[in-house]
Design a protein around this motif. Structure first.
Motif, PDB file in Angstrom:
ATOM      1  N   LEU B  18       0.834  -1.188   0.000  1.00 18.27           N
ATOM      2  CA  LEU B  18       0.000   0.000   0.000  1.00 18.27           C
ATOM      3  C   LEU B  18       0.875   1.247   0.000  1.00 18.27           C
ATOM      4  N   PRO B  19       0.577   2.178  -0.874  1.00 12.47           N
ATOM      5  CA  PRO B  19       1.355   3.411  -0.868  1.00 12.47           C
ATOM      6  C   PRO B  19       1.054   4.183   0.406  1.00 12.47           C
ATOM      7  N   GLN B  21      -0.336   6.740   2.203  1.00 14.51           N
ATOM      8  CA  GLN B  21      -1.340   7.678   1.735  1.00 14.51           C
ATOM      9  C   GLN B  21      -1.219   8.985   2.508  1.00 14.51           C
ATOM     10  N   SER B  26      -6.356  11.395   1.047  1.00 12.25           N
ATOM     11  CA  SER B  26      -7.598  11.060   1.753  1.00 12.25           C
ATOM     12  C   SER B  26      -8.616  12.184   1.580  1.00 12.25           C
ATOM     13  N   LEU B  29     -10.002  12.176  -1.894  1.00  9.99           N
ATOM     14  CA  LEU B  29     -10.996  11.121  -2.138  1.00  9.99           C
ATOM     15  C   LEU B  29     -12.348  11.506  -1.550  1.00  9.99           C
ATOM     16  N   THR B 242     -10.406   4.767   9.246  1.00 11.24           N
ATOM     17  CA  THR B 242      -9.486   4.878   8.110  1.00 11.24           C
ATOM     18  C   THR B 242      -8.862   6.261   7.995  1.00 11.24           C
ATOM     19  N   VAL B 243      -9.656   7.288   8.245  1.00  7.50           N
ATOM     20  CA  VAL B 243      -9.146   8.659   8.106  1.00  7.50           C
ATOM     21  C   VAL B 243      -9.332   9.413   9.420  1.00  7.50           C
TER      22      VAL B 243
END
Lengths: 322, 424
Positions: B18-19, B21, B26, B29, B242-243
């Motif tokens: 996974l890059p 991020q 984020s 997106l 996630t964020v």
């Protein structure tokens, strides 16, 4: 090697102690069942693992290092309160969540389609989530937890509200993930399911882990019992030290062994040997048509663990009232 | 268990790399989801089309109603002497009455044009015979009534004619008298000269504050509803696994900001284009270009302020029905400059209170563009007010982020602001 190590989690909401030193370890490829009554602290523990709540004390370590934000993004999470955008299409929703977890656009599409297919919702891929039945929304929710190929699965009540077929699909997926090496922790009130699926179980009560271990560990007791369908009367028992009659209904006799000399009977092999001794004594007294160790089911263990405090709390309550 | 461990490590090592991020990807997106889901909604498209239609219709109505700066069509029958035509045009010009002259083929043709509304007045020669001495050499025919400003023009000319006749009768030279009167002016020195205000400035000022109010309120309400939507559908818990909360809030504000900006550019752009094509604002003193650029800047600042405030406030509640009451204090902050503009500033653009208020971050986005429409802002004022407002943003963002992060996962009863701040 422990993949996830939860140690001494403590969390209070005002005066309410939601968690009081919760600790457990989760090995690679292990299915861990988390049981406890409502409000016992299962959801709080899971939320702390995910970082959506912070603990007052205690640590969550992942492969030996405290879990950080990047590590948490490698977790697949299914919250107790189901949550999806109701007006977003199934596919878009999965792709969006996959991308938020760091997948690139094409990988997100591939993974979303694969999981929609695996979970049998590929026909609804272009429908809005709110148009799906609750059971199918639950499948989307599981797909959302799985779409980024997580290294750890944390699922809060994944089986609640599922029909038997969906339960089988969900169980299959969890076992398959565990077999692939992903540790899985899930909470459930369906104890038979937990008993069937899980390698290990943790029972939480009032924010404390009151019991944890493999199902066999939890079932183990220092006073094992057997059921014998055979000779009547208790005369044949007299030659067996430490064995006493618990109940007798017709030809069905339940006996219990308690360790009197304090050096044997606690190991599984010792238990099996005692069982054979009892069986031989019974056969000597007459024909035996059925012989089986009486093991408590997870439900009975759970009831025992949970009722212990509830009874004492009830007694205390009564005492106060008087 | 120990048997599976090596496999797992291998799987983890070979798993999708996974890059790392960044925060921005984020936020990007999240913003993109807002933009795509909202611009795709039919309600949004319909609203945008209606807004464009309304403003274009407004400009066209203004145009066909004779323009914002009123201009009169006056017809002269061919038999009106050229001297009279010139005199009327000169008098109208001196009185700042905009007038276009035309020459219908006959009096009947002119009257037909009057009836159809293409002419505001028709000038015909004086009916010979019973005219008293010194009476003007022309008469005016209208459909219903003569506009007061045209009436004044004609009357002034008639009085001039009468005066000339009297002066001539007394043996004087009307030209000398006229010159003497023309020079007899009182010298007036204004200490604070009031800029001339034309109707178009009032209309544009009103339109500006209305559009700004709608844009900011609509945009920040979108943000508030979006926050509560995520809270009530509980999807926020998955997202926040996630964020970070601040990224989620920033992405939402950014995405919805773009959506509303698209709508505003479409609306105001359509209005500006229609105004340009019809020339309805050509005679106005408004510097439309710079005003539009500044308005976009003020929209961006104002949207950020109100969106952050409403995001923080909305995170305190869990149901859409509660959004209205919890966001009320912030909405009052927008209502205040709006009401002030409509009731005071449009009539008194130089009001001192308006000037002071237009430097306050919450009010500047409403008041500065309106004052700019009236050309009453010094060149330094807008940049200084913008710097003040932009400097205020990080403080607001920090505060809003804290409230949001402390409240957004707590569903159920409304959370007190103090508790949200404490638990962040």
């Amino acid at each position: 090697m422990a993949v996830l190590d939860v140690a001494g989690l403590t969390k209070a909401y005002g005066d309410l102690r939601a968690l009081d030193g919760v600790s457990f370890r989760l090995e690679a490829g292990e299915l861990f069942g988390f049981v406890g009554s409502n409000g016992a602290g299962k959801t709080t523990t899971m939320r702390i693992i995910l970082g959506v709540l912070t603990a007052d004390a205690g640590t969550v370590t992942w492969d030996g290092a405290p879990i950080d934000f990047a590590g948490r993004r490698r977790i697949g999470y299914m919250p107790e309160e189901r949550g999806l955008y109701p007006k977003m299409r199934v596919g878009e929703q999965l792709e969006y969540l996959a991308r938020l977890h760091g997948l690139d656009a094409s990988a997100a599409v591939t993974a979303s389609k694969r999981w929609a297919e695996t979970l049998g919702i590929d026909a609804r891929y272009a429908d809005e989530v709110q148009q799906l039945s609750l059971g199918n929304q639950q499948r989307v929710q599981l797909a959302a937890a799985l779409v980024h190929s997580p290294d750890l699965l944390v699922l809060d009540e994944p089986f609640s509200g599922l029909d038997p077929v969906a339960v089988d699909v969900m169980s299959g997926v969890l076992q398959e993930r565990a077999a692939a090496g992903v540790p899985v922790i899930f909470s459930s009130h369906q104890l038979d399911l937990v008993e069937r699926l899980c390698d290990r179980v943790g029972i939480i009560r009032d924010g404390k882990m009151v019991a944890q271990g493999t199902i066999a560990d939890l079932r183990h007791t220092d006073t094992p019992q057997w059921m014998i369908d055979g000779p009547t009367g208790d005369g044949w028992l007299s030659s067996l030290p430490g064995v006493r009659l618990i109940s007798q209904q017709g030809a069905r006799t339940v006996v219990e062994y308690s360790n009197t000399d304090g050096n044997s009977g606690s190991s599984t092999s010792g238990e099996a040997a005692i069982g054979q001794t009892i069986l031989r004594a019974a056969l000597a007294a007459g024909p035996v048509t059925e012989f089986a160790p009486l093991r408590p089911s997870l439900t009975e263990i759970y009831r025992h663990e949970v009722s212990t405090t509830e009874e004492s709390a009830a007694h205390q309550g009564n005492g106060d009232a008087r | 268990m120990s048997l599976t461990t090596p496999t797992v490590q291998a799987a983890a090592a070979a798993g999708p790399a996974l890059p790392a991020q960044s925060a921005w990807s984020s936020i990007g997106l999240i913003a993109r989801r807002e933009i795509s889901t909202r611009t795709r909604a039919k309600s949004w498209r319909v609203t945008t089309l209606i807004m464009v239609a309304v403003v274009v219709a407004g400009v066209l109505i203004a145009h066909f109603a004779g323009g914002l700066t009123q201009s009169f069509a006056v017809g002269f029958t061919p038999d009106v002497p050229a001297a009279t035509v010139n005199a009327i045009e000169a008098t109208a010009k001196a009185a700042s009455v905009s007038m276009t002259a035309s020459t219908p083929a006959s009096q009947d043709a002119g009257q037909a044009l009057l009836t159809s509304g293409d002419l505001d007045a028709l000038v015909i020669p004086q009916t010979a015979g019973d005219a008293p001495s010194g009476a003007p050499s022309f008469e005016v025919v209208v459909k219903q009534t003569l506009d007061p400003s045209l009436q004044a023009t004609f009357t002034a000319l008639a009085q001039q004619d009468a005066l000339d006749a009297q002066v001539t009768g007394l043996g004087g030279d009307p030209g000398t008298v006229a010159a003497a009167i023309h020079e007899a002016n009182v010298q007036v020195t204004a200490l604070e000269p009031e800029p001339t205000i034309d109707t178009s400035q009032i209309v544009v000022g009103l339109a500006t504050v209305i559009v700004m109010y709608i844009a900011l309120m609509m945009g920040s309400q979108f943000v508030a509803q979006g926050v509560v939507e995520e809270k009530s559908s509980r999807v926020v818990e998955i997202l926040l696994a996630t964020v970070r909360p601040t990224y989620l809030m920033a992405g939402k504000v950014l995405g919805i900001g773009v959506v509303v900006l698209i709508q505003m550019v479409a609306t105001v752009g359509a209005a500006a284009l229609a105004a340009h094509c019809t020339g309805v604002l050509d005679a106005s003193a408004i510097h439309l270009g710079s005003m539009l650029v500044w308005s976009v800047a003020w929209f961006l600042v104002g949207f950020t302020i109100f969106a952050l405030m409403l995001a923080a406030l909305a995170s305190l509640v869990s149901r859409q029905e509660e959004v209205g009451s919890v966001t009320m204090p912030a909405l009052m902050l927008a209502m205040l400059p709006y009401m002030y503009t409509v009731t005071v500033l449009l009539h008194e653009p130089q009001a001192q209170l308006g000037k002071v208020m237009s430097f306050v971050p919450f009010f500047a986005p409403f008041l500065m563009p309106v004052r700019a429409a009236f050309n009453v802002v010094a060149p330094w004022e807008q940049p200084v007010a913008l710097v003040i407002a932009v400097a205020f943003l990080p403080v607001l963002a920090w505060l809003a982020g804290r409230i949001y992060a402390g409240a957004v996962l707590r569903t159920g009863a409304r959370i007190r602001l103090k508790d949200a701040l404490r638990s962040a």
